[in-house]
Structure formats: C-alpha cells, structure tokens
Scaffold this motif. Structure first.
Motif, mmCIF file in Angstrom:
data_model
loop_
_atom_site.group_PDB
_atom_site.id
_atom_site.type_symbol
_atom_site.label_atom_id
_atom_site.label_comp_id
_atom_site.label_asym_id
_atom_site.label_seq_id
_atom_site.Cartn_x
_atom_site.Cartn_y
_atom_site.Cartn_z
ATOM 1 N N PRO A 124 -5.949 -31.684 -6.885
ATOM 2 C CA PRO A 124 -4.601 -32.107 -7.310
ATOM 3 C C PRO A 124 -3.521 -31.428 -6.480
ATOM 4 O O PRO A 124 -3.666 -30.268 -6.064
ATOM 5 N N HIS A 125 -2.437 -32.161 -6.238
ATOM 6 C CA HIS A 125 -1.314 -31.636 -5.465
ATOM 7 C C HIS A 125 -0.012 -31.861 -6.227
ATOM 8 O O HIS A 125 0.157 -32.859 -6.922
ATOM 9 N N ILE A 126 0.908 -30.900 -6.061
ATOM 10 C CA ILE A 126 2.221 -31.009 -6.701
ATOM 11 C C ILE A 126 3.094 -32.015 -5.961
ATOM 12 O O ILE A 126 3.758 -32.851 -6.566
ATOM 13 N N PRO B 41 3.264 -35.114 -3.314
ATOM 14 C CA PRO B 41 2.410 -36.131 -2.692
ATOM 15 C C PRO B 41 2.595 -36.129 -1.181
ATOM 16 O O PRO B 41 3.684 -35.883 -0.669
ATOM 17 N N GLY B 42 1.536 -36.396 -0.465
ATOM 18 C CA GLY B 42 1.633 -36.435 0.991
ATOM 19 C C GLY B 42 0.283 -36.193 1.626
ATOM 20 O O GLY B 42 -0.771 -36.172 0.966
ATOM 21 N N TRP B 43 0.313 -35.964 2.913
ATOM 22 C CA TRP B 43 -0.914 -35.756 3.687
ATOM 23 C C TRP B 43 -1.333 -34.309 3.547
ATOM 24 O O TRP B 43 -0.524 -33.386 3.749
ATOM 25 N N ALA B 44 -2.580 -34.064 3.196
ATOM 26 C CA ALA B 44 -3.092 -32.696 2.988
ATOM 27 C C ALA B 44 -4.335 -32.492 3.833
ATOM 28 O O ALA B 44 -5.474 -32.571 3.346
ATOM 29 N N PRO B 45 -4.174 -32.225 5.128
ATOM 30 C CA PRO B 45 -5.348 -32.091 6.009
ATOM 31 C C PRO B 45 -6.179 -30.846 5.739
ATOM 32 O O PRO B 45 -7.345 -30.770 6.147
ATOM 33 N N LEU B 46 -5.627 -29.838 5.069
ATOM 34 C CA LEU B 46 -6.360 -28.602 4.830
ATOM 35 C C LEU B 46 -7.262 -28.665 3.613
ATOM 36 O O LEU B 46 -7.902 -27.665 3.262
ATOM 37 N N ASP B 47 -7.293 -29.823 2.922
ATOM 38 C CA ASP B 47 -8.125 -29.939 1.727
ATOM 39 C C ASP B 47 -9.615 -29.894 2.029
ATOM 40 O O ASP B 47 -10.433 -29.765 1.108
ATOM 41 N N PHE C 108 -11.483 -24.942 0.934
ATOM 42 C CA PHE C 108 -10.877 -24.480 -0.316
ATOM 43 C C PHE C 108 -9.738 -23.508 -0.053
ATOM 44 O O PHE C 108 -8.695 -23.571 -0.729
ATOM 45 N N LEU C 109 -9.906 -22.615 0.907
ATOM 46 C CA LEU C 109 -8.832 -21.676 1.234
ATOM 47 C C LEU C 109 -7.612 -22.413 1.758
ATOM 48 O O LEU C 109 -6.467 -22.059 1.428
ATOM 49 N N GLY C 110 -7.840 -23.458 2.553
ATOM 50 C CA GLY C 110 -6.723 -24.254 3.043
ATOM 51 C C GLY C 110 -5.996 -24.957 1.905
ATOM 52 O O GLY C 110 -4.759 -25.051 1.911
ATOM 53 N N TYR C 111 -6.763 -25.421 0.917
ATOM 54 C CA TYR C 111 -6.131 -26.057 -0.255
ATOM 55 C C TYR C 111 -5.275 -25.049 -1.024
ATOM 56 O O TYR C 111 -4.164 -25.367 -1.459
ATOM 57 N N ILE C 112 -5.786 -23.837 -1.198
ATOM 58 C CA ILE C 112 -5.031 -22.804 -1.914
ATOM 59 C C ILE C 112 -3.731 -22.483 -1.179
ATOM 60 O O ILE C 112 -2.659 -22.360 -1.800
ATOM 61 N N LEU C 113 -3.791 -22.371 0.132
ATOM 62 C CA LEU C 113 -2.581 -22.096 0.908
ATOM 63 C C LEU C 113 -1.578 -23.245 0.781
ATOM 64 O O LEU C 113 -0.367 -23.028 0.638
ATOM 65 N N THR C 114 -2.089 -24.471 0.834
ATOM 66 C CA THR C 114 -1.206 -25.637 0.662
ATOM 67 C C THR C 114 -0.576 -25.642 -0.720
ATOM 68 O O THR C 114 0.622 -25.921 -0.877
ATOM 69 N N LEU C 115 -1.362 -25.312 -1.742
ATOM 70 C CA LEU C 115 -0.853 -25.291 -3.117
ATOM 71 C C LEU C 115 0.211 -24.210 -3.297
ATOM 72 O O LEU C 115 1.241 -24.441 -3.960
ATOM 73 N N ILE C 116 -0.011 -23.035 -2.709
ATOM 74 C CA ILE C 116 0.987 -21.960 -2.799
ATOM 75 C C ILE C 116 2.292 -22.392 -2.146
ATOM 76 O O ILE C 116 3.391 -22.164 -2.681
ATOM 77 N N PHE C 117 2.177 -23.039 -0.998
ATOM 78 C CA PHE C 117 3.371 -23.535 -0.318
ATOM 79 C C PHE C 117 4.111 -24.557 -1.173
ATOM 80 O O PHE C 117 5.342 -24.539 -1.266
ATOM 81 N N GLU C 118 3.378 -25.436 -1.829
ATOM 82 C CA GLU C 118 4.005 -26.457 -2.675
ATOM 83 C C GLU C 118 4.714 -25.831 -3.875
ATOM 84 O O GLU C 118 5.811 -26.256 -4.245
ATOM 85 N N VAL C 119 4.096 -24.814 -4.477
ATOM 86 C CA VAL C 119 4.728 -24.145 -5.624
ATOM 87 C C VAL C 119 6.009 -23.445 -5.196
ATOM 88 O O VAL C 119 7.062 -23.575 -5.843
ATOM 89 N N ILE C 120 5.954 -22.698 -4.096
ATOM 90 C CA ILE C 120 7.145 -21.984 -3.606
ATOM 91 C C ILE C 120 8.249 -22.975 -3.249
ATOM 92 O O ILE C 120 9.426 -22.771 -3.588
ATOM 93 N N ALA C 121 7.886 -24.053 -2.565
ATOM 94 C CA ALA C 121 8.882 -25.045 -2.170
ATOM 95 C C ALA C 121 9.523 -25.697 -3.395
ATOM 96 O O ALA C 121 10.740 -25.905 -3.439
#
Length: 335
Positions: A104-106, A108-114, A117-130
C-alpha cells in the motif's frame, strides 16, 4: 486519474504557498510588525488623546478578535490533522480489509523501489514526511492569512468606536478650544491607524492575489473530481477519506471567502458610523471640515482579490461551488 488529480492539486497548492512564504518573508514580517506595533500602542495607552474616555474598550475588542483567531486556528489545526491521519491511514486499512496484492502507498504514482522491501520502506517514509510537511505548510499559510484578516476586521471595529468618540461627550456640547484640540489629535491618530490598516490590506492583497486566483481554479477542478469519484463505486474507507478531504477543502475555501468578505464590510463606514456618528455639532467649523475629510477617506471599502477577476468574498465561494457542480454535470453526461 481523478484521485491523482485531487492529490496533485493539493500538493501543488502547498508548493505555491511554501514558495510565497519563502520569497515574500520580508513582506510577511512587515505586516506582522505593523500589527504588533499598532496593538502595543493601543494596549500601552500611548494614544493619549483618548485618555479621558471613562471606559477603555481597546483591550476588550483586542481580546475578542484574538479569541476568535484562537478558535479558528484550533478548528483549522484539528481539521487538517484529522484529514492527514485519515489520508495516511486509509491505504493501509484498505489493504488490510481487501487483502490486496503489492504494497500500500499513501501517494499514488510509480513506485519502482517496491521490488525490495527496504526500498518500499524508504518510499513509505518519504511519502509520510511529504504528506505531513505539505499539510502543515497549508496550516501555516492559511492561519497566517486568516489571522491577519481577523486582525484587520477587529481593528476596523475598534477604529469605528474610537472615531465615534472624536468629539467627546458630556452635557456641555458647546464648541471650545480644548475640545477642538483634543478632537484634532484624535483625528490625526485615527487617520494614522486607518493608513496602517489600508497598508496592511494592500500588502496582504498582493501576497494572496495570485495564490488564491490559482486556488479558485484548482478548488473548482478538485470539487468536480471528488464529485465524480463519489458517483462511482467506492469502498467504505475510500468514501471516508474522500468526504474528509472534501470537507477540509470546503472549509479552507470558506474561511478565506468569509473573512475576505468581512474585511470588505468592516473597512467601510456608513452614515451614522465612525466619523459620521461623532458629535460634530460640538466642534468648530474647522474641526468639522477635518472630520468630514476623515470620513471621506474611510467611506470607501477595501477589497481583497483572488486573481485578476474575482473578489475574495462569499459570492465568490458560491460561484466556485456552482461552477464545480456545472463541470460535474458535464462530465457526468459524457461518462
């Protein structure tokens, strides 16, 4: 597409507001310094020509509009905070209820790091901060703008009361030199306060005109997109998130239009108000002319604008909602 349009418009407005706060920081600081200086003069008793008034209503009026701002700030902060929590939590609840595939993503968009798992966590942290940063940029800009409008309305209310006391009161209504001197000082001080308020309105109008002009267009498209999504099949969590987002956007637009409308009405003194409600018959002909000149400068209302064509008032709010509904009706017929 409609979901991405709503989030993209919200983020773009956040970037515009952040950019405005950053490049216009001197103008914002100037407005706040003028507000602070004016209030300190009124609360510290530096307006000596009003020292003979038995009841000093300056602290009462200042406390009243300060309390109003505190309530508005509290409402905005809570509304944005609830919207943020619902917006962030919805994808995860939706994922848990539907047992969907992927992550799941906060946003919507392209998520190549999925793929990792570590790439997904980094993407998720970025989405929360943003998401958190964007929401609090909106809170800072909206609370500052609405707070200045509330200050302007409160100060015009205080100025109306002060100018009604220019000639003083009492049983003795005969013109005399002492009364004229006191009225002259009050006219000078009232004119100075009016100039400060007009300067603040002009500066604020310059800071808000472009931002709110874009926001009126974005809000119209956003409300249309939300209405289109509401007419489609949605899960419970998607419906809650969409309604919460729409309520936040409507409240944000309404507050700007509500207090822009208040500035328009409070800044104009009609017959029987302000200088026109003073006891002019107890002044000499010269002071009466000065009083008329003061009233002539205060009779014109001051307007805040949203773009080159719209005024910031309640009719504009109704116009945005009606235009959004018209777009929705057209899109609904083409579906």
């Amino acid at each position: 597409m409609f979901e991405t349009l709503s989030i993209f418009s919200f983020c773009c407005m956040g970037n515009l507001k952040l950019f405005s706060l950053y490049i216009n920081i001197k103008h914002w600081a100037f407005i706040i310094s003028q507000m602070k200086l004016l209030e300190h003069e009124q609360l510290d008793g530096k307006l000596l020509s009003y020292a003979d008034i038995a009841e000093d209503y300056s602290p009462e009026i200042i406390a009243k509009y300060t309390k109003r701002y505190t309530i508005v700030f509290s409402i905005l902060l809570r509304l944005y905070s609830v919207t943020l929590v619902v917006f962030v939590a919805t994808p995860f609840f939706e994922y848990a209820l539907t047992a969907g595939t992927g992550y799941p993503h906060i946003l919507p968009g392209w998520a190549p790091l999925d793929d990792y798992f570590l790439g997904y966590i980094l993407t998720l942290i970025f989405e929360v901060i943003a998401s958190v940063y964007c929401v609090f940029v909106h809170v800072a800009f909206d609370c500052a703008s609405v707070g200045i409008m509330i200050f302007i309305c409160g100060q015009f209310s205080l100025l109306r009361r002060r100018t009604e006391d220019i000639a003083g009161g009492g049983e003795d209504c005969m013109p005399n030199a002492e009364r004229d001197v006191r009225a002259h000082l009050r006219i000078i001080e009232s004119h100075g306060t009016h100039i400060v308020l007009c300067t603040v309105i002009k500066k604020l109008d310059t800071l808000l005109r472009i931002i709110l002009g874009v926001y009126f267009l974005v809000a119209t498209l956003t409300f249309c997109a939300v209405a289109v999504r509401l007419s489609s099949t949605l899960s419970f969590m998607q419906l809650v998130s969409l309604l919460q987002y729409m309520a936040g956007s409507l409240t944000q637009l309404f507050l700007f239009c509500r207090y822009g409308d208040a500035v328009f009405h409070e800044s104009s003194f009609d017959m029987g108000e302000g200088p026109f409600g003073a006891a002019w018959w107890s002044l000499s002909p010269r002071m009466r002319r000065e009083l008329v000149m003061l009233g002539a400068g205060m009779i014109q209302p001051r307007t805040l604008h949203a773009g080159p064509f719209n005024q910031l008032d309640l009719p504009s709010f109704v116009q945005v909602v009606r235009t959004a509904y018209s777009y929705y009706a057209v899109v609904g017929q083409t579906k």
